[in-house]
Design an enzyme around this catalytic site. Structure first.
Site, PDB file in Angstrom:
ATOM      1  CG  ASN A 131     -22.448 -53.207   0.505  1.00 48.94           C
ATOM      2  OD1 ASN A 131     -21.448 -52.802  -0.079  1.00 48.94           O
ATOM      3  ND2 ASN A 131     -23.672 -52.849   0.152  1.00 48.94           N
ATOM      4  NE  ARG A 141     -36.747 -52.307  -1.664  1.00 48.43           N
ATOM      5  CZ  ARG A 141     -35.493 -52.011  -1.285  1.00 48.43           C
ATOM      6  NH1 ARG A 141     -34.983 -52.541  -0.179  1.00 48.43           N
ATOM      7  NH2 ARG A 141     -34.750 -51.212  -2.011  1.00 48.43           N
ATOM      8  CE1 TYR A 176     -27.956 -46.887   2.246  1.00 51.88           C
ATOM      9  CE2 TYR A 176     -29.788 -48.296   2.862  1.00 51.88           C
ATOM     10  CZ  TYR A 176     -28.436 -48.091   2.706  1.00 51.88           C
ATOM     11  OH  TYR A 176     -27.567 -49.096   3.001  1.00 51.88           O
ATOM     12  CG  ASP A 178     -35.982 -51.437   3.234  1.00 52.07           C
ATOM     13  OD1 ASP A 178     -36.040 -51.067   4.424  1.00 52.07           O
ATOM     14  OD2 ASP A 178     -35.018 -52.063   2.753  1.00 52.07           O
ATOM     15  CG  HIS A 209     -33.271 -48.628   3.682  1.00 54.63           C
ATOM     16  ND1 HIS A 209     -33.949 -48.299   2.534  1.00 54.63           N
ATOM     17  CD2 HIS A 209     -32.571 -49.743   3.380  1.00 54.63           C
ATOM     18  CE1 HIS A 209     -33.670 -49.172   1.591  1.00 54.63           C
ATOM     19  NE2 HIS A 209     -32.842 -50.056   2.076  1.00 54.63           N
ATOM     20  CD  GLU A 254     -36.880 -54.532   3.977  1.00 59.02           C
ATOM     21  OE1 GLU A 254     -37.568 -54.769   2.954  1.00 59.02           O
ATOM     22  OE2 GLU A 254     -35.641 -54.561   3.965  1.00 59.02           O
ATOM     23  CD  GLU A 298     -31.766 -54.704   5.516  1.00 62.92           C
ATOM     24  OE1 GLU A 298     -32.798 -55.081   4.925  1.00 62.92           O
ATOM     25  OE2 GLU A 298     -30.963 -53.908   5.043  1.00 62.92           O
ATOM     26  NE  ARG A 308     -36.054 -57.275   5.208  1.00 63.38           N
ATOM     27  CZ  ARG A 308     -35.745 -57.810   4.041  1.00 63.38           C
ATOM     28  NH1 ARG A 308     -36.411 -58.817   3.540  1.00 63.38           N
ATOM     29  NH2 ARG A 308     -34.728 -57.329   3.339  1.00 63.38           N
ATOM     30  CG  ASP A 346     -25.438 -55.850  -0.226  1.00 65.44           C
ATOM     31  OD1 ASP A 346     -26.350 -55.038  -0.385  1.00 65.44           O
ATOM     32  OD2 ASP A 346     -25.353 -56.603   0.750  1.00 65.44           O
ATOM     33  CD  GLU A 364     -34.134 -57.812  -0.410  1.00 65.88           C
ATOM     34  OE1 GLU A 364     -33.635 -58.286   0.624  1.00 65.88           O
ATOM     35  OE2 GLU A 364     -34.079 -56.599  -0.685  1.00 65.88           O
ATOM     36  CD1 TRP A 385     -28.746 -43.197  10.269  1.00 68.04           C
ATOM     37  CD2 TRP A 385     -29.793 -44.723   9.033  1.00 68.04           C
ATOM     38  NE1 TRP A 385     -27.929 -43.500   9.228  1.00 68.04           N
ATOM     39  CE2 TRP A 385     -28.538 -44.432   8.458  1.00 68.04           C
ATOM     40  CE3 TRP A 385     -30.620 -45.657   8.412  1.00 68.04           C
ATOM     41  CZ2 TRP A 385     -28.080 -45.052   7.299  1.00 68.04           C
ATOM     42  CZ3 TRP A 385     -30.160 -46.251   7.252  1.00 68.04           C
ATOM     43  CH2 TRP A 385     -28.908 -45.957   6.702  1.00 68.04           C
TER      44      TRP A 385
END
Ligand code: KDG
Ligand code: MG
Length: 400
Positions: A37, A147, A161, A208, A210, A234, A260, A281, A314, A337, A400
């Site tokens: 992505n 989720r 996000y 999540d 993120h 997550e 991820e 994950r 994505d 997911e 982050w």
């Protein structure tokens, strides 16, 4: 059997996908997904300019050798662009192997351990009541795990996000969001209070983060969420903060998921071997494909960590199919997911997993069970698109 051609298609039937076709001299071909992505053309260039010439004349049956050769043979190793390109080739080679054997890929991986893969989808909304409506719609559709994300607004804050459309915006630059940890931390426990007091006990919920919180902020959030018995929390921390998962573990028993933003088993290893997470994950499309994914699953099995492969919109139906082939064949599968693809995507990439009553399955067709309609793909040219960037209220890029 020899590889005769490696073809790359970049298409945008709603969002961008990078598709890899490996052709052989006995007429069989396989398709893989190499979508990254916001960096699609970098992966396409790596495949076309550097990787395709290395594959011509090679035996497509030698998948492990291709993985080692492409991921280490270049001296440079790892990273999202290279490992996504390797994954595109890896999936295409598994597809060929299955077609050649006349067997679905899950059968080559050892056969089914279960009849279907427990699946989850996303419920997002501008406030807790809107999230609740969406959760109820998904539960009515059969989902047992969902989720939940809520838009966090406040003075000077906009966007969250994981909420809202992430497809091409036709902007030449990334969308910028203002985001602060404090209002986010305040908003999530009331979201769960709202949902848990109105939903059946046995409906499982995920959230999540993120990767946006510091270790102590994440520990505080996880502790505050403990009464709401999440299926998992997550990506609470940035991927570099592997050891900091201990801080969260010291404060709470909320199950944790991560992965991820890892690109190999080496990055996944510390949190698995330290039993710092409960679900791994990784994105099969960013760790080099099924070949690396099944090793990560085997490492995780030894530490009672379950799989929950990344499966957002994505990445395309070919990668979603690869997820489910692995889900069905590993003993330590946890949850998958998923998204529902729109009609243009299904026209370009027919096949892929089927959802029914909370579970995903794949057809018994040889290979991955997916295909690409090249004429349809040509109708949807690439459109430049980025993931959003996040800044703090003082204008600095969020750490982050
Ligand atoms: O490209 C980034 C997305 O894949 C990511 O934001 C989605 O976090 C995500 C998830 O869990 O699906
Ligand atoms: Mg995520």
């Amino acid at each position: 059997m020899r590889i005769t051609a490696v073809k790359v298609i970049v298409t945008c039937p709603g969002r961008n996908y990078v598709l890899v076709k490996v052709e052989t001299d006995d007429g069989l071909h396989g398709w893989g997904d190499a979508t990254l992505n916001g960096r699609e053309l970098a992966v396409a260039a790596l495949l076309e300019q550097h990787i395709a010439p290395l594959l011509i004349g090679r035996d497509p049956d030698r998948i492990e050798d291709a993985f080692q050769y492409l991921s280490r043979g270049s001296y440079w190793r790892g990273g999202p662009i290279q490992m996504t390109a390797v994954a595109g080739v890896d999936l295409a080679l598994w597809d060929i192997k299955g077609k050649r054997a006349g067997l679905p890929v899950y059968s080559l991986l050892g056969g089914k351990c279960r009849h279907g893969a427990l699946a989850y989808a996303h419920a997002s909304g501008s406030d807790p009541e809107a999230v609740l409506d969406r959760v109820r719609q998904l539960a009515d559709r059969g989902f047992k795990v969902i989720r939940v994300q809520v838009d966090v607004r406040g003075p000077g804050l906009r966007g969250t996000y994981g909420v809202g459309a992430a497809g091409p915006t036709e902007q030449s630059l990334p969308r910028e969001e203002i985001w602060e940890p404090a209002p986010y931390r305040r908003a999530i426990p009331p979201l769960f209070e709202h949902l848990r007091s109105r939903l059946p006990e046995d409906l499982e919920l995920i959230h999540d983060v993120h990767e946006r919180l510091t270790p102590i902020e994440a520990a505080g959030l996880a502790r505050d969420l403990e009464p709401y018995h999440l299926f998992f929390l997550e990506d609470p921390l940035r991927p570099e903060h592997q050891d900091s998962f201990r801080v969260i573990r010291q404060h709470t028993t909320v199950p944790l998921a991560m992965g991820e933003l890892y690109f190999s088993k080496w990055e996944a290893l510390p949190v698995i071997a330290g039993q710092l997470i409960d679900y791994i994950r990784c994105d099969l499309g960013h760790v080099g494909g099924i070949t690396e994914g099944r090793k990560i699953a085997a490492i995780a099995e030894a530490y009672s960590v379950k799989t929950a492969w990344h499966g957002p919109g994505d990445i395309g139906p070919i990668l979603h199919a690869a997820n489910v082939h692995l889900d069905l064949s590993v003993p330590n599968f946890g949850v998958q997911e998923m998204v529902f693809f729109n009609e243009p995507v299904r026209e370009v990439i027919p096949g892929g997993p089927t959802f029914e009553n909370g579970y995903l399955t794949v057809a018994d067709a040889p290979g991955l069970g997916t295909d690409v309609n090249e004429a349809a793909a040509a109708k949807y040219p690439y459109r430049r698109a980025y993931l959003p960037t996040t800044r703090r209220l003082d204008g600095s890029v969020h750490d982050w």
